[in-house]
Design a protein around this motif. Structure first.
Motif, PDB file in Angstrom:
ATOM      1  N   ALA A 187       7.603 -14.070  15.448  1.00  0.00           N
ATOM      2  CA  ALA A 187       7.453 -13.273  14.105  1.00  0.00           C
ATOM      3  C   ALA A 187       8.664 -12.392  14.006  1.00  0.00           C
ATOM      4  O   ALA A 187       8.562 -11.777  12.719  1.00  0.00           O
ATOM      5  N   GLY A 188       9.779 -12.095  14.646  1.00  0.00           N
ATOM      6  CA  GLY A 188      10.820 -11.304  14.494  1.00  0.00           C
ATOM      7  C   GLY A 188      10.806 -10.204  15.486  1.00  0.00           C
ATOM      8  O   GLY A 188      11.450  -8.935  14.966  1.00  0.00           O
ATOM      9  N   PHE A 189      10.408 -10.074  16.682  1.00  0.00           N
ATOM     10  CA  PHE A 189      10.635  -9.137  17.794  1.00  0.00           C
ATOM     11  C   PHE A 189       9.807  -7.762  17.217  1.00  0.00           C
ATOM     12  O   PHE A 189      10.677  -6.608  17.170  1.00  0.00           O
ATOM     13  N   ILE A 190       8.644  -7.887  16.894  1.00  0.00           N
ATOM     14  CA  ILE A 190       7.875  -6.716  16.414  1.00  0.00           C
ATOM     15  C   ILE A 190       7.205  -6.065  17.512  1.00  0.00           C
ATOM     16  O   ILE A 190       6.406  -6.626  18.272  1.00  0.00           O
ATOM     17  N   GLN A 191       7.501  -4.620  17.620  1.00  0.00           N
ATOM     18  CA  GLN A 191       6.859  -4.038  18.810  1.00  0.00           C
ATOM     19  C   GLN A 191       5.366  -3.218  18.202  1.00  0.00           C
ATOM     20  O   GLN A 191       5.398  -3.126  17.218  1.00  0.00           O
ATOM     21  N   PRO A 192       4.517  -3.241  19.355  1.00  0.00           N
ATOM     22  CA  PRO A 192       3.239  -2.536  18.843  1.00  0.00           C
ATOM     23  C   PRO A 192       3.513  -1.012  18.409  1.00  0.00           C
ATOM     24  O   PRO A 192       4.449  -0.269  18.759  1.00  0.00           O
ATOM     25  N   GLU A 193       2.966  -0.566  17.401  1.00  0.00           N
ATOM     26  CA  GLU A 193       2.821   0.878  16.782  1.00  0.00           C
ATOM     27  C   GLU A 193       1.714   1.452  16.997  1.00  0.00           C
ATOM     28  O   GLU A 193       0.627   0.773  16.917  1.00  0.00           O
ATOM     29  N   ASN A 194       1.885   2.794  16.833  1.00  0.00           N
ATOM     30  CA  ASN A 194       0.546   3.721  16.804  1.00  0.00           C
ATOM     31  C   ASN A 194      -0.525   3.339  17.961  1.00  0.00           C
ATOM     32  O   ASN A 194      -1.621   3.349  17.802  1.00  0.00           O
ATOM     33  N   ASN A 195       0.219   3.136  19.183  1.00  0.00           N
ATOM     34  CA  ASN A 195      -0.777   2.870  20.385  1.00  0.00           C
ATOM     35  C   ASN A 195      -1.662   1.655  20.245  1.00  0.00           C
ATOM     36  O   ASN A 195      -2.680   1.598  20.718  1.00  0.00           O
ATOM     37  N   THR A 223      12.636  -5.921  28.844  1.00  0.00           N
ATOM     38  CA  THR A 223      12.294  -4.516  28.032  1.00  0.00           C
ATOM     39  C   THR A 223      12.483  -3.242  28.730  1.00  0.00           C
ATOM     40  O   THR A 223      12.173  -2.191  28.382  1.00  0.00           O
ATOM     41  N   GLY A 224      13.043  -3.235  29.931  1.00  0.00           N
ATOM     42  CA  GLY A 224      13.329  -2.179  30.871  1.00  0.00           C
ATOM     43  C   GLY A 224      12.047  -2.018  31.949  1.00  0.00           C
ATOM     44  O   GLY A 224      12.529  -1.284  32.734  1.00  0.00           O
ATOM     45  N   LYS A 225      11.238  -2.476  31.653  1.00  0.00           N
ATOM     46  CA  LYS A 225      10.046  -2.710  32.917  1.00  0.00           C
ATOM     47  C   LYS A 225      10.054  -4.361  33.161  1.00  0.00           C
ATOM     48  O   LYS A 225      10.408  -5.073  32.623  1.00  0.00           O
ATOM     49  N   LEU A 226       9.209  -4.471  34.495  1.00  0.00           N
ATOM     50  CA  LEU A 226       9.012  -5.621  34.767  1.00  0.00           C
ATOM     51  C   LEU A 226       8.399  -6.516  33.553  1.00  0.00           C
ATOM     52  O   LEU A 226       8.689  -7.535  33.599  1.00  0.00           O
ATOM     53  N   PHE A 227       7.298  -5.823  33.263  1.00  0.00           N
ATOM     54  CA  PHE A 227       6.482  -6.529  32.152  1.00  0.00           C
ATOM     55  C   PHE A 227       6.469  -5.587  30.875  1.00  0.00           C
ATOM     56  O   PHE A 227       6.279  -4.312  31.123  1.00  0.00           O
ATOM     57  N   GLY A 228       6.465  -6.037  29.872  1.00  0.00           N
ATOM     58  CA  GLY A 228       6.496  -5.282  28.518  1.00  0.00           C
ATOM     59  C   GLY A 228       5.295  -4.403  28.576  1.00  0.00           C
ATOM     60  O   GLY A 228       5.351  -3.266  27.932  1.00  0.00           O
ATOM     61  N   PHE A 229       3.810  -4.764  28.912  1.00  0.00           N
ATOM     62  CA  PHE A 229       2.835  -3.931  28.838  1.00  0.00           C
ATOM     63  C   PHE A 229       3.014  -2.740  29.551  1.00  0.00           C
ATOM     64  O   PHE A 229       2.366  -1.785  29.122  1.00  0.00           O
ATOM     65  N   GLN A 230       3.846  -2.611  30.605  1.00  0.00           N
ATOM     66  CA  GLN A 230       4.230  -1.458  31.337  1.00  0.00           C
ATOM     67  C   GLN A 230       4.686  -0.287  30.515  1.00  0.00           C
ATOM     68  O   GLN A 230       4.749   0.887  30.651  1.00  0.00           O
ATOM     69  N   ASN A 231       5.276  -0.684  29.262  1.00  0.00           N
ATOM     70  CA  ASN A 231       5.873   0.226  28.226  1.00  0.00           C
ATOM     71  C   ASN A 231       4.788   1.244  27.562  1.00  0.00           C
ATOM     72  O   ASN A 231       5.086   2.009  26.583  1.00  0.00           O
ATOM     73  N   GLY A 272      13.422  -4.894  18.157  1.00  0.00           N
ATOM     74  CA  GLY A 272      13.085  -5.324  19.554  1.00  0.00           C
ATOM     75  C   GLY A 272      13.426  -3.961  20.530  1.00  0.00           C
ATOM     76  O   GLY A 272      13.756  -2.875  19.981  1.00  0.00           O
ATOM     77  N   LYS A 273      13.380  -4.441  21.831  1.00  0.00           N
ATOM     78  CA  LYS A 273      13.632  -3.537  22.968  1.00  0.00           C
ATOM     79  C   LYS A 273      14.189  -4.240  23.992  1.00  0.00           C
ATOM     80  O   LYS A 273      14.227  -5.227  24.600  1.00  0.00           O
ATOM     81  N   GLY A 274      15.082  -3.346  24.568  1.00  0.00           N
ATOM     82  CA  GLY A 274      15.850  -3.579  25.843  1.00  0.00           C
ATOM     83  C   GLY A 274      17.026  -4.979  25.524  1.00  0.00           C
ATOM     84  O   GLY A 274      17.641  -4.727  24.524  1.00  0.00           O
ATOM     85  N   LEU A 275      16.880  -6.118  25.880  1.00  0.00           N
ATOM     86  CA  LEU A 275      17.527  -7.171  25.809  1.00  0.00           C
ATOM     87  C   LEU A 275      16.814  -8.155  25.298  1.00  0.00           C
ATOM     88  O   LEU A 275      17.024  -9.454  25.232  1.00  0.00           O
ATOM     89  N   MET A 276      16.007  -7.891  24.423  1.00  0.00           N
ATOM     90  CA  MET A 276      15.001  -8.508  23.495  1.00  0.00           C
ATOM     91  C   MET A 276      15.253  -8.335  22.142  1.00  0.00           C
ATOM     92  O   MET A 276      14.443  -7.423  21.709  1.00  0.00           O
ATOM     93  N   LEU A 277      16.318  -8.429  21.534  1.00  0.00           N
ATOM     94  CA  LEU A 277      16.819  -7.809  20.421  1.00  0.00           C
ATOM     95  C   LEU A 277      16.949  -9.114  19.087  1.00  0.00           C
ATOM     96  O   LEU A 277      17.271 -10.112  19.493  1.00  0.00           O
ATOM     97  N   ALA A 278      16.785  -8.555  18.109  1.00  0.00           N
ATOM     98  CA  ALA A 278      17.093  -9.594  16.891  1.00  0.00           C
ATOM     99  C   ALA A 278      17.704  -8.587  15.758  1.00  0.00           C
ATOM    100  O   ALA A 278      17.132  -7.674  15.402  1.00  0.00           O
ATOM    101  N   ALA A 279      18.923  -8.987  15.350  1.00  0.00           N
ATOM    102  CA  ALA A 279      19.667  -8.578  14.281  1.00  0.00           C
ATOM    103  C   ALA A 279      19.266  -9.077  13.090  1.00  0.00           C
ATOM    104  O   ALA A 279      19.376 -10.068  12.892  1.00  0.00           O
ATOM    105  N   MET A 280      18.789  -8.317  12.111  1.00  0.00           N
ATOM    106  CA  MET A 280      18.288  -8.634  10.908  1.00  0.00           C
ATOM    107  C   MET A 280      19.189  -8.783   9.963  1.00  0.00           C
ATOM    108  O   MET A 280      20.019  -7.788   9.413  1.00  0.00           O
TER     109      MET A 280
END
Length: 397
Positions: free
Chosen positions: A189-197, A225-233, A325-333
């Motif tokens: 979808a475009g390296f969309i991060q979760p927002e507002n918890n 993403t800087g952690k072993l798994f993304g959910f840990q962020n 994105g986050k860490g080395l999961m990036l998208a230049a738009m």
């Protein structure tokens, strides 16, 4: 080689890139003319430690000298798989302590969906619009992009969709729901991060109605993403974690992890509730173990966030609207898919490998190996900016 590639090997698109690969090492791939290409894609996030990583290669060679496939999954105790699952349990929250090894991410999704139905006795599955979880029939059913599915219907029934980050949609998770499946960062979808918890709110809703929360870590996982798994962020503990891609250091693999209580349900009523011939293959498991050990015994995961900062500081250009994105999961738009296409294709001509995302045509994928150096980042970003300068000049003519 390319004519035979087109003639004899089934293709996924009408216009494959067609690079004739000779060899690869570190952050570089070489073609049969010995031209080298800096790899900012890492096999679509799969080559976590780059190409031909010594520790991974040695683990594969050592295991090949002992034994390869000996028995279908789950019957014989084989050291590489046992060591891997034990180490994984030590790195995850206490409730995620038993791992089922399979051959790919999409296969792991299939297993996780089955486990959710088996655990809850419910049939409804919920996913997100623009989600991508694989391309077999079950995982395609929870893909949130109808254009890619319509030619293959009918798919699984009783699948519904919500919009990622839309809190109001969580009311769709009810006592009918077996599980909701989410990527911790939406990839296609475009390296969309979760927002507002958002993920915490999903967890809370699942607890309220007795549904399971499955997180798809196939792309964000293994340090990207800087952690072993993304959910840990994001301060959540899911019921099932699905993994793949970067797990094997470039080797084909997938897995899903849950509690022993849940996972043991696959052993009876019926027996053989989920089976695979080559899952847990000792050579592949050796590569996985070496990759996980390297990630957890070095500073690579922490360095990922510093490398993200470097990318963001360098990728500043009138044609770049934002970097997601986050860490080395990036998208230049960019503003248009046409600009993105020009950048990706022209960069390959200049010796830099970039790639697309599945559903977001304006995104330029930047998912290099975690081992990439600062100098290599600077080298690649200089190529991107140079190509964009040329495109901008042509637009102004």
């Amino acid at each position: 080689m390319n004519p035979d590639f087109i003639k004899y090997q089934a293709q996924t698109s009408p216009y494959p890139l067609g690079m004739e690969v000779s060899h690869a090492i570190g952050s570089y791939i070489y073609d049969t003319n010995n031209k080298k290409y800096l790899d900012f894609v890492a096999g679509v996030s799969a080559c976590t430690l780059g190409h031909q990583h010594p520790r991974v290669n040695q683990a594969i060679k050592d295991q090949l000298d002992k034994y390869s496939h000996v028995m279908v999954y789950g019957e014989y105790s084989q050291s590489p798989a046992v060591q891997y699952c034990k180490l994984m349990a030590s790195l995850l929250p206490e409730s995620l302590n038993k791992t089922y090894l399979v051959n790919s991410g999409t296969e792991a999704i299939e297993g996780a969906l089955k486990l959710a139905k088996r655990t809850t006795g419910r049939s409804q599955l919920i996913s997100c619009y623009n989600a991508y979880h694989g391309n077999t029939m079950g995982s395609m059913s929870v893909m949130g992009f109808e254009e890619r599915k319509q030619a293959f219907r009918p798919l699984l029934p009783d699948v519904d969709f919500i919009t990622f980050n839309n809190e109001a949609d969580l009311e769709k998770i009810t006592t009918r729901t077996a599980a909701i499946l989410l990527e911790t960062i939406q990839g296609g979808a475009g390296f969309i991060q979760p927002e507002n918890n958002f993920l915490e709110k999903v967890r809370k809703r699942c607890d309220e109605v007795g549904a399971l929360m499955i997180v798809d870590e196939i792309q964000p996982g293994f340090g990207r993403t800087g952690k072993l798994f993304g959910f840990q962020n994001y301060n959540v503990v899911p019921d099932i974690v699905v993994m793949g891609k970067g797990m094997g250091g470039g080797m084909p693999v997938g897995a899903f992890t849950a509690s022993a209580e849940k996972m043991d349900l696959l052993t009876e009523n019926p027996k053989l509730g989920h089976i695979t011939t080559f899952g847990g293959h000792p050579v592949i498991a050796s590569a996985c173990l070496a990759t996980l050990q390297e990630l957890t015994e070095t500073n690579l995961m922490e360095e990922t966030l510093e490398k993200e900062k470097l990318f963001r500081s360098l990728l500043v250009h009138p044609l770049i609207t934002e970097v997601r994105g986050k860490g080395l999961m990036l998208a230049a738009m960019t503003e248009t898919a046409d600009i993105t296409n020009q950048v990706i294709l022209n960069c390959q001509d200049k010796g830099l490998i970039l790639f697309w995302l599945l559903f977001e045509g304006c995104a330029i994928r930047i998912t290099p190996p975690l081992t990439i150096s600062e100098e290599e980042i600077k080298e690649g970003c200089a190529i991107i900016l140079s190509v964009m300068d040329d495109i901008l000049k042509n637009q102004q003519l």
